[in-house]
Scaffold this motif. Structure first.
Motif, mmCIF file in Angstrom:
data_model
loop_
_atom_site.group_PDB
_atom_site.id
_atom_site.type_symbol
_atom_site.label_atom_id
_atom_site.label_comp_id
_atom_site.label_asym_id
_atom_site.label_seq_id
_atom_site.Cartn_x
_atom_site.Cartn_y
_atom_site.Cartn_z
ATOM 1 N N LEU A 137 -53.363 5.332 16.976
ATOM 2 C CA LEU A 137 -53.430 4.904 15.500
ATOM 3 C C LEU A 137 -52.227 5.711 15.024
ATOM 4 C CD1 LEU A 137 -54.487 5.371 12.350
ATOM 5 C CD2 LEU A 137 -55.098 7.633 12.785
ATOM 6 N N PHE A 138 -51.817 6.451 15.641
ATOM 7 C CA PHE A 138 -49.963 6.995 15.271
ATOM 8 C C PHE A 138 -49.384 5.497 15.919
ATOM 9 C CE2 PHE A 138 -50.945 11.493 15.084
ATOM 10 C CZ PHE A 138 -51.452 11.591 14.054
ATOM 11 N N GLY A 139 -49.748 5.091 16.765
ATOM 12 C CA GLY A 139 -48.741 4.183 17.178
ATOM 13 C C GLY A 139 -48.331 3.086 15.890
ATOM 14 N N MET A 197 -63.392 1.070 8.647
ATOM 15 C CA MET A 197 -62.878 0.645 7.480
ATOM 16 C C MET A 197 -63.857 0.582 6.046
ATOM 17 S SD MET A 197 -59.829 -0.245 8.300
ATOM 18 C CE MET A 197 -58.814 -1.494 7.838
ATOM 19 N N ASP A 198 -63.892 1.105 5.182
ATOM 20 C CA ASP A 198 -64.002 1.665 3.755
ATOM 21 C C ASP A 198 -63.563 0.956 2.690
ATOM 22 O OD1 ASP A 198 -62.743 3.116 3.660
ATOM 23 O OD2 ASP A 198 -63.980 5.372 3.401
ATOM 24 N N VAL A 225 -57.777 0.277 11.323
ATOM 25 C CA VAL A 225 -58.252 0.941 13.134
ATOM 26 C C VAL A 225 -58.997 -0.076 13.726
ATOM 27 C CG1 VAL A 225 -57.533 2.975 11.836
ATOM 28 C CG2 VAL A 225 -60.087 1.908 11.203
ATOM 29 N N ALA A 226 -59.686 -0.608 12.533
ATOM 30 C CA ALA A 226 -60.714 -1.783 13.559
ATOM 31 C C ALA A 226 -59.824 -3.183 14.836
ATOM 32 C CB ALA A 226 -61.862 -3.301 12.409
ATOM 33 N N GLU A 237 -61.076 -2.942 20.333
ATOM 34 C CA GLU A 237 -61.160 -3.539 21.910
ATOM 35 C C GLU A 237 -60.390 -3.250 22.785
ATOM 36 O OE1 GLU A 237 -61.109 -8.046 23.974
ATOM 37 O OE2 GLU A 237 -61.149 -7.538 21.529
ATOM 38 N N ASP A 238 -59.299 -2.962 22.262
ATOM 39 C CA ASP A 238 -58.144 -2.021 23.086
ATOM 40 C C ASP A 238 -58.446 -0.464 23.681
ATOM 41 O OD1 ASP A 238 -56.557 -4.459 23.676
ATOM 42 O OD2 ASP A 238 -55.365 -3.562 22.014
ATOM 43 N N TYR A 239 -59.657 0.214 22.422
ATOM 44 C CA TYR A 239 -59.270 1.256 22.629
ATOM 45 C C TYR A 239 -60.821 1.036 23.568
ATOM 46 C CZ TYR A 239 -61.937 6.000 21.294
ATOM 47 O OH TYR A 239 -62.825 7.267 21.783
#
Length: 295
Positions: free
Chosen positions: A154-156, A219-220, A235-236, A240-242
């Motif tokens: 996320l921070f990236g 993702m709201d 974030v969605a 896949e990477d996560y």
């Protein structure tokens, strides 16, 4: 070290802050969500999106930092005790930056301390994962691994935020959370590939925490609008990477990924479990009981 880190823009002097933090003009805002108590919500749609986004970022770090602080004096060894305390301090520092900035976006005179210590449980916007109890050391490391891996990604992405302050905080914090992710991954591998007892405990910790992963990628309306404005991350897009990164670490630790469970959602909208209320009762006791106390 300090000289090489990006500077976080000063919080005071609104001036052209609004122009700097957003690249586009105001469009249709999302419907306001439940706002924090002891003060009206921010005035406009974009300010509301920014305020809610900052609360989510700050509350995640604040609550997990408080959880890690509970280990102080109780960790398996002095070295681990210090590691957990240092990670907790990193997170509290991030929360201070995000919540102070949230107070500015709100424009109602509240700072980071007021937002941390004078909100009720339903006003917190942290995800469910960070408020989960420590359990044993393996459960704590399972929670840290799943969250820090996500937070590093996320921070990236947030380093490219159109909001200069968010980008600067993320650029500084990503180095901290990268260390958190690496350290917790090492413990997942060590405990998973260790004794029968350590493996059983790590598998149990992952089983407990697994149901809270889907909320990290939800993702709201607020998250979607923040991403559209360029101040937040989609974030969605990195789910896949996560998943691949999580499963690679589990495989190295000879652990199997738990089966998918019914996801627990709603923390971003103020729906929390009983654990958060107990945590806040301890964290907020002093400033609420003695509101004029000073160091």
């Amino acid at each position: 070290m300090a000289g090489t880190e990006p500077e976080i823009p000063p919080r005071n002097g609104e001036g052209d802050r609004g122009a700097k933090r957003r690249g586009g003009g105001a469009d249709q805002p999302p419907r306001p969500l439940h706002h924090a108590s002891h003060g009206p919500p921010p005035r406009s749609g974009e300010d509301l999106v920014l305020f809610e986004t900052l609360l989510r970022l700050g509350d995640d770090s604040l609550i997990l930092g408080q959880r890690l602080g509970e280990w102080c004096g109780h960790a398996p060894s002095v070295e681990v005790d210090l590691s957990l305390a240092n990670m907790g301090l990193d997170l509290i520092g991030q929360a201070t930056h995000f919540l102070n900035y949230a107070g500015e976006a709100e424009g109602q005179g509240r700072d980071g301390d007021a937002l941390a210590f004078h909100r009720d449980v339903l006003d917190f916007r942290n995800c469910w994962l960070v408020e989960q109890p420590n359990g044993d050391f393996a459960q704590t490391m399972a929670r840290q691994f799943l969250f820090s891996t996500w937070q590093e990604m996320l921070f990236g992405h947030l380093q490219a935020s159109k909001d200069e302050t968010i980008a600067a905080i993320a650029a500084k914090a990503v180095k901290e959370v990268r260390y958190h992710a690496e350290l917790s991954a090492e413990w997942v591998i060590r405990l998973g590939d260790g004794t029968e007892e350590s493996r059983r405990r790590m598998a149990g910790g992952l089983e407990w925490m697994w149901r809270f992963i889907p909320e990290l990628f939800e993702m709201d309306a607020i998250a979607t609008e923040a991403a559209r404005l360029g101040i937040g991350a989609d974030v969605a897009a990195f789910r896949e990477d996560y998943d691949a990164r999580i499963r690679a670490v589990l495989a190295e630790g000879t652990l199997e990924a738990p089966a998918d469970q019914r996801p627990i959602l709603g923390g971003r909208r103020g729906h929390h479990g009983e654990h958060l209320g107990h945590l806040l009762a301890v964290m907020q006791y002093l400033p609420r009981t003695y509101p004029d106390a000073a160091w």
